[in-house]
Design a protein around this motif. Structure first.
Motif, PDB file in Angstrom:
ATOM      1  N   PRO A 107      60.246 -21.566 -28.323  1.00 60.62           N
ATOM      2  CA  PRO A 107      61.152 -22.720 -28.201  1.00 60.62           C
ATOM      3  C   PRO A 107      60.387 -24.049 -28.134  1.00 60.62           C
ATOM      4  CG  PRO A 107      61.702 -21.014 -26.598  1.00 60.62           C
ATOM      5  CD  PRO A 107      60.382 -20.651 -27.178  1.00 60.62           C
ATOM      6  N   TYR A 108      59.256 -24.047 -27.424  1.00 63.24           N
ATOM      7  CA  TYR A 108      58.453 -25.277 -27.320  1.00 63.24           C
ATOM      8  C   TYR A 108      57.919 -25.676 -28.692  1.00 63.24           C
ATOM      9  CZ  TYR A 108      54.932 -28.568 -25.520  1.00 63.24           C
ATOM     10  OH  TYR A 108      54.185 -29.693 -25.273  1.00 63.24           O
ATOM     11  N   VAL A 109      57.407 -24.681 -29.429  1.00 60.75           N
ATOM     12  CA  VAL A 109      56.874 -24.944 -30.778  1.00 60.75           C
ATOM     13  C   VAL A 109      57.982 -25.473 -31.688  1.00 60.75           C
ATOM     14  CG1 VAL A 109      55.968 -23.785 -32.845  1.00 60.75           C
ATOM     15  CG2 VAL A 109      54.924 -23.345 -30.606  1.00 60.75           C
ATOM     16  N   ALA A 110      59.164 -24.851 -31.609  1.00 60.63           N
ATOM     17  CA  ALA A 110      60.290 -25.311 -32.435  1.00 60.63           C
ATOM     18  C   ALA A 110      60.673 -26.742 -32.059  1.00 60.63           C
ATOM     19  CB  ALA A 110      61.483 -24.378 -32.261  1.00 60.63           C
ATOM     20  N   SER A 111      60.708 -27.018 -30.753  1.00 55.91           N
ATOM     21  CA  SER A 111      61.108 -28.368 -30.319  1.00 55.91           C
ATOM     22  C   SER A 111      60.114 -29.414 -30.819  1.00 55.91           C
ATOM     23  CB  SER A 111      61.232 -28.434 -28.793  1.00 55.91           C
ATOM     24  OG  SER A 111      59.967 -28.433 -28.143  1.00 55.91           O
ATOM     25  N   LYS A 112      58.828 -29.100 -30.766  1.00 61.82           N
ATOM     26  CA  LYS A 112      57.822 -30.096 -31.133  1.00 61.82           C
ATOM     27  C   LYS A 112      57.709 -30.261 -32.651  1.00 61.82           C
ATOM     28  CE  LYS A 112      56.736 -31.404 -26.983  1.00 61.82           C
ATOM     29  NZ  LYS A 112      57.032 -32.779 -26.522  1.00 61.82           N
ATOM     30  N   HIS A 113      57.957 -29.174 -33.432  1.00 66.63           N
ATOM     31  CA  HIS A 113      58.093 -29.341 -34.886  1.00 66.63           C
ATOM     32  C   HIS A 113      59.304 -30.219 -35.187  1.00 66.63           C
ATOM     33  CE1 HIS A 113      55.086 -26.169 -35.453  1.00 66.63           C
ATOM     34  NE2 HIS A 113      55.181 -26.307 -36.764  1.00 66.63           N
ATOM     35  N   GLY A 114      60.393 -29.995 -34.444  1.00 66.73           N
ATOM     36  CA  GLY A 114      61.609 -30.791 -34.651  1.00 66.73           C
ATOM     37  C   GLY A 114      61.396 -32.267 -34.366  1.00 66.73           C
ATOM     38  N   VAL A 115      60.586 -32.558 -33.360  1.00 62.00           N
ATOM     39  CA  VAL A 115      60.302 -33.967 -33.026  1.00 62.00           C
ATOM     40  C   VAL A 115      59.632 -34.669 -34.210  1.00 62.00           C
ATOM     41  CG1 VAL A 115      58.819 -35.445 -31.587  1.00 62.00           C
ATOM     42  CG2 VAL A 115      60.240 -33.681 -30.515  1.00 62.00           C
ATOM     43  N   ILE A 116      58.775 -33.958 -34.926  1.00 59.66           N
ATOM     44  CA  ILE A 116      58.131 -34.574 -36.094  1.00 59.66           C
ATOM     45  C   ILE A 116      59.175 -34.826 -37.192  1.00 59.66           C
ATOM     46  CG2 ILE A 116      56.412 -34.230 -37.925  1.00 59.66           C
ATOM     47  CD1 ILE A 116      54.640 -32.826 -35.857  1.00 59.66           C
ATOM     48  N   GLY A 117      60.125 -33.907 -37.357  1.00 58.33           N
ATOM     49  CA  GLY A 117      61.204 -34.120 -38.325  1.00 58.33           C
ATOM     50  C   GLY A 117      62.033 -35.355 -37.978  1.00 58.33           C
ATOM     51  N   ILE A 148      45.765 -35.778 -31.656  1.00 56.15           N
ATOM     52  CA  ILE A 148      44.741 -36.319 -30.737  1.00 56.15           C
ATOM     53  C   ILE A 148      44.340 -35.117 -29.903  1.00 56.15           C
ATOM     54  CG2 ILE A 148      46.661 -37.335 -29.384  1.00 56.15           C
ATOM     55  CD1 ILE A 148      44.430 -39.288 -28.257  1.00 56.15           C
ATOM     56  N   ASP A 149      43.344 -34.359 -30.426  1.00 55.24           N
ATOM     57  CA  ASP A 149      43.193 -32.969 -30.004  1.00 55.24           C
ATOM     58  C   ASP A 149      41.746 -32.465 -30.015  1.00 55.24           C
ATOM     59  OD1 ASP A 149      42.679 -32.905 -32.684  1.00 55.24           O
ATOM     60  OD2 ASP A 149      44.085 -31.286 -33.153  1.00 55.24           O
ATOM     61  N   GLY A 150      40.783 -33.374 -30.045  1.00 56.64           N
ATOM     62  CA  GLY A 150      39.385 -32.927 -30.034  1.00 56.64           C
ATOM     63  C   GLY A 150      39.046 -32.002 -31.194  1.00 56.64           C
ATOM     64  N   GLY A 151      39.806 -32.097 -32.274  1.00 53.52           N
ATOM     65  CA  GLY A 151      39.527 -31.304 -33.472  1.00 53.52           C
ATOM     66  C   GLY A 151      40.292 -29.996 -33.580  1.00 53.52           C
ATOM     67  N   TYR A 152      41.230 -29.758 -32.655  1.00 54.31           N
ATOM     68  CA  TYR A 152      41.904 -28.445 -32.581  1.00 54.31           C
ATOM     69  C   TYR A 152      42.520 -28.015 -33.915  1.00 54.31           C
ATOM     70  CZ  TYR A 152      44.290 -24.649 -30.066  1.00 54.31           C
ATOM     71  OH  TYR A 152      44.705 -23.428 -29.609  1.00 54.31           O
ATOM     72  N   VAL A 153      43.335 -28.878 -34.522  1.00 53.49           N
ATOM     73  CA  VAL A 153      44.056 -28.431 -35.730  1.00 53.49           C
ATOM     74  C   VAL A 153      43.208 -28.556 -36.999  1.00 53.49           C
ATOM     75  CG1 VAL A 153      46.369 -28.809 -34.795  1.00 53.49           C
ATOM     76  CG2 VAL A 153      45.275 -30.638 -36.103  1.00 53.49           C
ATOM     77  N   ALA A 154      41.974 -29.034 -36.861  1.00 52.07           N
ATOM     78  CA  ALA A 154      41.057 -29.041 -38.009  1.00 52.07           C
ATOM     79  C   ALA A 154      40.454 -27.659 -38.219  1.00 52.07           C
ATOM     80  CB  ALA A 154      39.943 -30.066 -37.788  1.00 52.07           C
ATOM     81  N   GLN A 155      40.616 -26.768 -37.227  1.00 54.10           N
ATOM     82  CA  GLN A 155      39.977 -25.451 -37.308  1.00 54.10           C
ATOM     83  C   GLN A 155      40.633 -24.570 -38.374  1.00 54.10           C
ATOM     84  OE1 GLN A 155      38.661 -24.169 -32.989  1.00 54.10           O
ATOM     85  NE2 GLN A 155      40.670 -25.115 -32.864  1.00 54.10           N
ATOM     86  N   LEU A 207      52.561 -28.780 -34.976  1.00 55.83           N
ATOM     87  CA  LEU A 207      51.857 -28.634 -36.259  1.00 55.83           C
ATOM     88  C   LEU A 207      51.509 -27.181 -36.559  1.00 55.83           C
ATOM     89  CD1 LEU A 207      49.418 -31.659 -35.745  1.00 55.83           C
ATOM     90  CD2 LEU A 207      51.431 -31.617 -37.226  1.00 55.83           C
ATOM     91  N   ILE A 208      51.283 -26.391 -35.518  1.00 58.11           N
ATOM     92  CA  ILE A 208      50.924 -24.972 -35.666  1.00 58.11           C
ATOM     93  C   ILE A 208      51.655 -24.156 -34.587  1.00 58.11           C
ATOM     94  CG2 ILE A 208      48.638 -25.383 -36.700  1.00 58.11           C
ATOM     95  CD1 ILE A 208      47.387 -25.022 -33.938  1.00 58.11           C
ATOM     96  N   GLY A 209      51.664 -22.843 -34.757  1.00 64.44           N
ATOM     97  CA  GLY A 209      52.348 -21.991 -33.795  1.00 64.44           C
ATOM     98  C   GLY A 209      51.476 -21.609 -32.610  1.00 64.44           C
ATOM     99  N   PHE A 210      52.119 -21.259 -31.499  1.00 59.28           N
ATOM    100  CA  PHE A 210      51.429 -20.742 -30.306  1.00 59.28           C
ATOM    101  C   PHE A 210      52.215 -19.549 -29.781  1.00 59.28           C
ATOM    102  CE2 PHE A 210      49.551 -24.892 -30.561  1.00 59.28           C
ATOM    103  CZ  PHE A 210      48.259 -24.708 -30.091  1.00 59.28           C
ATOM    104  N   PRO A 211      51.669 -18.333 -29.879  1.00 56.81           N
ATOM    105  CA  PRO A 211      52.399 -17.149 -29.431  1.00 56.81           C
ATOM    106  C   PRO A 211      52.916 -17.300 -27.993  1.00 56.81           C
ATOM    107  CG  PRO A 211      50.443 -16.493 -30.637  1.00 56.81           C
ATOM    108  CD  PRO A 211      50.366 -17.995 -30.483  1.00 56.81           C
ATOM    109  N   GLY A 212      54.173 -16.920 -27.797  1.00 58.10           N
ATOM    110  CA  GLY A 212      54.795 -16.993 -26.478  1.00 58.10           C
ATOM    111  C   GLY A 212      55.539 -18.281 -26.220  1.00 58.10           C
ATOM    112  N   LEU A 213      55.358 -19.256 -27.101  1.00 61.94           N
ATOM    113  CA  LEU A 213      55.945 -20.581 -26.853  1.00 61.94           C
ATOM    114  C   LEU A 213      56.935 -20.981 -27.945  1.00 61.94           C
ATOM    115  CD1 LEU A 213      52.777 -22.601 -25.660  1.00 61.94           C
ATOM    116  CD2 LEU A 213      54.744 -21.968 -24.272  1.00 61.94           C
TER     117      LEU A 213
END
Ligand code: NAD
Length: 256
Positions: free
Chosen positions: A155-165, A249-256, A147-153
Motif C-alpha cells: 500500500p505504501y509503494v502504491a501510494s507513493k507511485h500515485g503521488v508521482i502521478g 534524494i537517496d545516496g544513489g539508491y535507485v541508481a543501483q 519509483l521501485i517496489g519494496f516487499p511487504g509495503l
C-alpha cells in the motif's frame, strides 16, 4: 537575502521529521510558515522553534485525509497571511509491513487515505488558492518507494507511485498558470518513520541505521535537513524552470 524571503509556506506533517526540518528551513530562508499536523503538541513545538530563531509561524491542526480539515487549513492559511506561495505535502504514514496477499484492507485504506488522498485533497485546495493569488510552487513527498517496489509495503509503494502521478498531472494542468509542482523521492531518512520500519522488519534486532545504511551506495541514510534543503530550493525562484519532476534524494539508491 534568503532563498524564499517574503514568501508564505504551508507544510503538512510539520510536527516531526522531514516536515519539521522543512518548516524550520523555510523560516531560516526568510519565509512565513503555516505548520500543520495532527500532532498538536509537536506542531506547536515546531512553531516555538521557529519563533525562538526569530521567524514567524502559526500552527493549524488538520488531518490531511479529511476534506473539511484540508479546506479549513487552506482557509486559515490564506486568512492569516493573504496567500500561499509554497506548499509542501509531506504528511504521511508507513503502516504495517505485511506480505501482499495478507494485507488487511484497513492498512491499505489508511495508507492510501493519508498519503495519496491526503496529497490529492491538499493539492486541489492549494492550487485553488494559488490560482487566485497568481501562482506558486508545490512539493509532494513521494519516496524511492514511488519509483521501485519494496516487499511487504504494497500500500505504501502504491501510494507513493500515485503521488508521482498526481504531481505530473497537476504540473501539466497548471504550468501556464505559474504553478510548479514537483515530487521528491527520499531514500532512508533518519526519522521516526524509518525507526518504525526497521523495528517491524527486524523485530527490534537492528536500528534503522544498521538496517538501512548498507543498502545505500553512499553507505548511510540521509538526514531530514538534506531533504528539507532540496524541498526549499525546489520552491525557490532558483528552480523556476523545474516542474512535473520526481527527484530522488537517496545516496544513489535507485541508481543501483
Ligand atoms: P514522521 O513520522 O517523522 O513524520 C510524519 C508526520 O506526519 C508526523 O508529524 C505525523 O503526525 C504527520 N501525520 C501523519 N498522519 C497525518 C495526517 N493524517 N494528517 C496530518 N499529519 C499527519 O515521518 P517522516 O519520515 O518525516 O515522513 C515525512 C514524509 O516523508 C512522509 O510522506 C514519508 O512517507 C516521506 N518519506 C520518508 C522517508 C524516510 O525514510 N523517513 C523516506 C521517503 C519518504
Amino acid at each position: 537575502m534568503g532563498l524564499v524571503t517574503g514568501k508564505t509556506a504551508l507544510i503538512t506533517g510539520a510536527a516531526a521529521g522531514i516536515g519539521r526540518a522543512t518548516a524550520l528551513t523555510f523560516a531560516a530562508e526568510g519565509a512565513i510558515v503555516v505548520a500543520s499536523d495532527v500532532d498538536d503538541a509537536g506542531g506547536k513545538e515546531t512553531v516555538a522553534m521557529i519563533e525562538k530563531a526569530g521567524g514567524k509561524a502559526i500552527y493549524v491542526s488538520a488531518d490531511v485525509s479529511k476534506p473539511t480539515d484540508v479546506k479549513t487549513l487552506i482557509a486559515k492559511a490564506v486568512a492569516a497571511y493573504g496567500r500561499i506561495d509554497c506548499a509542501v505535502n509531506n504528511a504521511g504514514i508507513e503502516g504495517k509491513i505485511t506480505p501482499f496477499a495478507d494485507q488487511p484492507e484497513d492498512n491499505f485504506d489508511a495508507i492510501i487515505g493519508v498519503n495519496l488522498k491526503g496529497t490529492y485533497l491538499c493539492l486541489q485546495a492549494e492550487i485553488a488558492a494559488m490560482l487566485k493569488s497568481g501562482g506558486g510552487a508545490i512539493v509532494n513527498l513521494s519516496s524511492i518507494a514511488g519509483l521501485i517496489g519494496f516487499p511487504g509495503l504494497s500500500p505504501y509503494v502504491a501510494s507513493k507511485h500515485g503521488v508521482i502521478g498526481l504531481t505530473k498531472n497537476a504540473a501539466l494542468e497548471y504550468a501556464k498558470a505559474g504553478i510548479r509542482v514537483n515530487a521528491v523521492c527520499p531514500g532512508g531518512i533518519d526519522t521516526r518513520m524509518l525507526d518504525s520500519l526497521a523495528e517491524q522488519a527486524t523485530a527490534g534486532a537492528q536500528s534503522s541505521a544498521e538496517m538501512m545504511d548498507p543498502l545505500h551506495p553512499m553507505g548511510r541514510i540521509g538526514t531530514p535537513q538534506e531533504v528539507a534543503d532540496l524541498i526549499v530550493w525546489l520552491c525557490s525562484p532558483r528552480a523556476g524552470f523545474i516542474t512535473g519532476t520526481a527527484i530522488p534524494i537517496d545516496g544513489g539508491y535507485v541508481a543501483q
